[in-house]
Write a protein that holds these residues in place. Structure first.
Motif, mmCIF file in Angstrom:
data_model
loop_
_atom_site.group_PDB
_atom_site.id
_atom_site.type_symbol
_atom_site.label_atom_id
_atom_site.label_comp_id
_atom_site.label_asym_id
_atom_site.label_seq_id
_atom_site.Cartn_x
_atom_site.Cartn_y
_atom_site.Cartn_z
ATOM 1 N N HIS A 264 127.948 11.245 68.171
ATOM 2 C CA HIS A 264 127.301 12.505 68.557
ATOM 3 C C HIS A 264 128.374 13.588 68.758
ATOM 4 N N GLU A 265 129.411 13.248 69.489
ATOM 5 C CA GLU A 265 130.466 14.228 69.786
ATOM 6 C C GLU A 265 131.296 14.556 68.552
ATOM 7 N N HIS B 89 129.596 17.217 66.769
ATOM 8 C CA HIS B 89 129.933 18.506 67.395
ATOM 9 C C HIS B 89 131.325 18.975 66.970
ATOM 10 N N TYR C 68 118.114 22.682 76.032
ATOM 11 C CA TYR C 68 119.321 21.996 75.550
ATOM 12 C C TYR C 68 119.022 21.134 74.321
ATOM 13 N N GLU D 168 122.648 20.551 68.895
ATOM 14 C CA GLU D 168 122.235 19.300 69.539
ATOM 15 C C GLU D 168 121.227 18.549 68.679
HETATM 16 ZN ZN ZN Z 1 125.530 17.210 72.094
#
Ligand code: ZN
Length: 105
Positions: A38-39, A42, A74, A80
């Motif tokens: 996930h990161e 990003h 969020y 996201e």
């Molecule tokens: Zn995130």
């Protein structure tokens, strides 16, 4: 991905935050391969938007989503949505096209 464990960043109540490609994780937080994927998604977004512009757009979109979605703002931010939707896909970052978060607007 560089991971720094500490008791300051992010604030209590959050487990991890990606700042300029470095993952800051609270000491007590448990992170797994899914969180790291996930990161890393990003990180790809951060790099393609020239670092600082990512954070500017992130906050602006969060404010817009806050008005539109309230508490679920969020999870509705395009950055996201792309990360959550693809965090289980181990090959996603190998096949991901630039600016893919635009598909999640
Ligand atoms: Zn995130």
């Amino acid at each position: 991905m560089k991971i720094i464990r500490n008791n300051i960043i992010p604030f209590r109540g959050f487990s991890a935050i990606n700042l300029f490609g470095i993952l800051f994780v609270r000491k007590e937080a448990e992170i797994d391969a899914t969180v790291i994927r996930h990161e890393k998604i990003h990180s790809a977004q951060i790099v393609e938007l020239g670092y600082i512009f990512f954070y500017i757009l992130y906050v602006l979109e969060w404010l817009f989503r806050l008005i539109k979605h309230g508490k679920s703002a969020y999870r509705n931010i395009s950055f996201e949505r792309e990360a959550y939707y693809n965090q289980q896909n181990k090959s996603y970052l190998h096949t991901r096209k630039s600016y893919s978060f635009l598909r999640y607007l």
